[in-house]
Design an enzyme around this catalytic site. Structure first.
Site, PDB file in Angstrom:
ATOM      1  CE  LYS A  44      54.839 -12.510  61.248  1.00 59.48           C
ATOM      2  NZ  LYS A  44      54.878 -11.168  60.656  1.00 59.48           N
ATOM      3  CG  HIS A  89      55.129 -13.618  65.206  1.00 56.51           C
ATOM      4  ND1 HIS A  89      56.198 -14.371  64.773  1.00 56.51           N
ATOM      5  CD2 HIS A  89      55.584 -12.334  65.292  1.00 56.51           C
ATOM      6  CE1 HIS A  89      57.247 -13.581  64.602  1.00 56.51           C
ATOM      7  NE2 HIS A  89      56.901 -12.335  64.917  1.00 56.51           N
TER       8      HIS A  89
HETATM    9  N1  LIG Z   1      59.770  -4.687  60.178  1.00 54.86           N
HETATM   10  C1  LIG Z   1      59.327  -4.681  61.448  1.00 54.86           C
HETATM   11  O1  LIG Z   1      60.055  -4.301  62.385  1.00 54.86           O
HETATM   12  C2  LIG Z   1      57.918  -5.118  61.731  1.00 54.86           C
HETATM   13  C3  LIG Z   1      57.399  -5.082  63.025  1.00 54.86           C
HETATM   14  C4  LIG Z   1      56.048  -5.392  63.221  1.00 54.86           C
HETATM   15  C5  LIG Z   1      55.259  -5.741  62.133  1.00 54.86           C
HETATM   16  N2  LIG Z   1      55.822  -5.795  60.902  1.00 54.86           N
HETATM   17  C6  LIG Z   1      55.034  -6.071  59.696  1.00 54.86           C
HETATM   18  O2  LIG Z   1      54.308  -4.870  59.421  1.00 54.86           O
HETATM   19  C7  LIG Z   1      53.042  -5.199  58.847  1.00 54.86           C
HETATM   20  C8  LIG Z   1      51.926  -4.582  59.713  1.00 54.86           C
HETATM   21  O3  LIG Z   1      51.939  -5.197  60.973  1.00 54.86           O
HETATM   22  P1  LIG Z   1      50.845  -4.843  62.080  1.00 54.86           P
HETATM   23  O4  LIG Z   1      51.068  -5.824  63.157  1.00 54.86           O
HETATM   24  O5  LIG Z   1      50.874  -3.384  62.383  1.00 54.86           O
HETATM   25  O6  LIG Z   1      49.510  -5.224  61.279  1.00 54.86           O
HETATM   26  P2  LIG Z   1      48.012  -4.670  61.470  1.00 54.86           P
HETATM   27  O7  LIG Z   1      47.746  -4.351  62.881  1.00 54.86           O
HETATM   28  O8  LIG Z   1      47.145  -5.661  60.751  1.00 54.86           O
HETATM   29  O9  LIG Z   1      48.030  -3.305  60.652  1.00 54.86           O
HETATM   30  C9  LIG Z   1      48.077  -3.218  59.259  1.00 54.86           C
HETATM   31  C10 LIG Z   1      47.278  -1.998  58.868  1.00 54.86           C
HETATM   32  O10 LIG Z   1      47.461  -1.717  57.488  1.00 54.86           O
HETATM   33  C11 LIG Z   1      46.237  -1.212  57.006  1.00 54.86           C
HETATM   34  N3  LIG Z   1      46.180  -1.272  55.548  1.00 54.86           N
HETATM   35  C12 LIG Z   1      45.822  -2.306  54.743  1.00 54.86           C
HETATM   36  N4  LIG Z   1      45.888  -1.937  53.449  1.00 54.86           N
HETATM   37  C13 LIG Z   1      46.295  -0.636  53.454  1.00 54.86           C
HETATM   38  C14 LIG Z   1      46.549   0.319  52.421  1.00 54.86           C
HETATM   39  N5  LIG Z   1      46.401   0.015  51.106  1.00 54.86           N
HETATM   40  N6  LIG Z   1      46.956   1.561  52.777  1.00 54.86           N
HETATM   41  C15 LIG Z   1      47.103   1.900  54.073  1.00 54.86           C
HETATM   42  N7  LIG Z   1      46.865   1.045  55.093  1.00 54.86           N
HETATM   43  C16 LIG Z   1      46.470  -0.213  54.781  1.00 54.86           C
HETATM   44  C17 LIG Z   1      45.201  -2.099  57.682  1.00 54.86           C
HETATM   45  O11 LIG Z   1      43.944  -1.508  57.666  1.00 54.86           O
HETATM   46  P3  LIG Z   1      42.607  -2.452  57.722  1.00 54.86           P
HETATM   47  O12 LIG Z   1      42.641  -3.094  59.068  1.00 54.86           O
HETATM   48  O13 LIG Z   1      41.517  -1.463  57.506  1.00 54.86           O
HETATM   49  O14 LIG Z   1      42.763  -3.452  56.599  1.00 54.86           O
HETATM   50  C18 LIG Z   1      45.771  -2.184  59.089  1.00 54.86           C
HETATM   51  O15 LIG Z   1      45.301  -1.138  59.923  1.00 54.86           O
HETATM   52  C19 LIG Z   1      53.013  -6.734  58.754  1.00 54.86           C
HETATM   53  O16 LIG Z   1      53.489  -7.121  57.480  1.00 54.86           O
HETATM   54  C20 LIG Z   1      54.012  -7.174  59.816  1.00 54.86           C
HETATM   55  O17 LIG Z   1      54.595  -8.437  59.552  1.00 54.86           O
HETATM   56  C21 LIG Z   1      57.127  -5.492  60.682  1.00 54.86           C
END
Ligand SMILES: NC(=O)c1ccc[n+]([C@@H]2O[C@H](COP(=O)([O-])OP(=O)(O)OC[C@H]3O[C@@H](n4cnc5c(N)ncnc54)[C@H](OP(=O)(O)O)[C@@H]3O)[C@@H](O)[C@H]2O)c1
Length: 228
Positions: A139, A135
């Site tokens: 991550k 990844h």
């Molecule tokens: N299940 C699936 O199919 C799948 C697919 C992709 C990713 N994921 C998972 O999904 C999660 C997010 O992935 P990503 O790649 O999108 O990460 P990302 O780009 O880091 O986005 C996460 C977002 O969540 C925000 N956040 C943090 N605390 C929050 C809160 N209390 N309330 C609302 N928003 C908040 C962050 O804001 P700040 O930047 O301001 O902190 C950031 O914008 C990870 O755990 C990843 O492993 C799962």
């Protein structure tokens, strides 16, 4: 539907795009508006049909607790919290809400889980196996939730056997690559899923939210994606 999206990061912003294309009304909360889940009051959630969470391991449990206690159905894509799964399942059952979670919401990976499940038979025939996952460097959790899901389906499908070892790599902007390698003295089997974009995750999560309307219960996407 009225969807509340938690997280406007790499995946959350694509969920908003897909939901808008499918004519849902969306509102998004980022970390600054929702520290510790503080924006998720019953009043704020009153007109919401489903909450979709793609945030981060440190805040997802607070989000889940607030939404489930308010009686809201949820789709949770955030990974890194599954050690608490029994507690979350009990909460969902207690509050009689609907909940779909997955380490990976793409249909391709869920097909891949079925392929890995079938290939687990090799472990009963003198094969050993390993899982590799790659990844992007941003991550936050390792190993990936998807790698753990692969490990689990293989363990459940093979006769009692040690879990396959997972090796994690973090490099560049890799969206998500998972490999299962099964090796015997005679040959090797390589299974590989390579995500080209995050679009598949977002489409699966929105489809899960549509499926969840009017339902109660605790569901793993791998058990329901065929019904979508
Ligand atoms: N299940 C699936 O199919 C799948 C697919 C992709 C990713 N994921 C998972 O999904 C999660 C997010 O992935 P990503 O790649 O999108 O990460 P990302 O780009 O880091 O986005 C996460 C977002 O969540 C925000 N956040 C943090 N605390 C929050 C809160 N209390 N309330 C609302 N928003 C908040 C962050 O804001 P700040 O930047 O301001 O902190 C950031 O914008 C990870 O755990 C990843 O492993 C799962």
């Amino acid at each position: 539907m009225n969807l509340l999206l938690l997280g406007r990061g790499k995946t959350g912003s694509l969920v908003a795009e897909v939901a808008a294309e499918r004519k849902h009304h969306t509102r998004t909360l980022g970390s600054e508006e929702n520290e510790g889940g503080r924006a998720l009051t019953p009043e704020q959630l009153s007109n919401i049909d489903v909450v979709i969470d793609f945030t981060a391991p440190h805040c997802v449990l607070a989000n889940i607790e607030a939404c489930v206690r308010a009686g809201k159905n949820m789709v949770v894509g955030t990974t890194g919290w599954h050690k608490e799964i029994d507690r979350v399942r009990a909460l969902v059952e207690q509050h009689k809400t609907g909940f779909v979670y997955a380490a990976n919401f793409s249909v391709g990976v869920n097909l891949f889980l079925d392929i890995a499940r079938a290939a687990a038979a090799a472990l009963n025939h003198d094969y050993s196996g390993q899982i590799f996952e790659r990844h992007h460097v941003h991550k936050k959790d390792a190993p990936s939730g998807t790698a753990i899901a692969i490990q689990q389906v293989v363990r459940d499908a093979a006769t009692p056997h040690d879990s396959l070892e997972i090796t994690s790599f973090r490099e560049g902007e890799v969206v998500g690559l998972h490999e299962v390698v099964l090796e015997s003295p005679a040959d090797r089997i390589y299974l590989c899923h390579d995500a080209k974009s995050r679009r598949g995750f977002a489409e699966g999560a929105v489809a899960a939210a549509e499926w969840l309307v009017g339902k109660k219960g605790f569901y793993d996407f791998k058990d329901v994606w065929r019904e979508l």
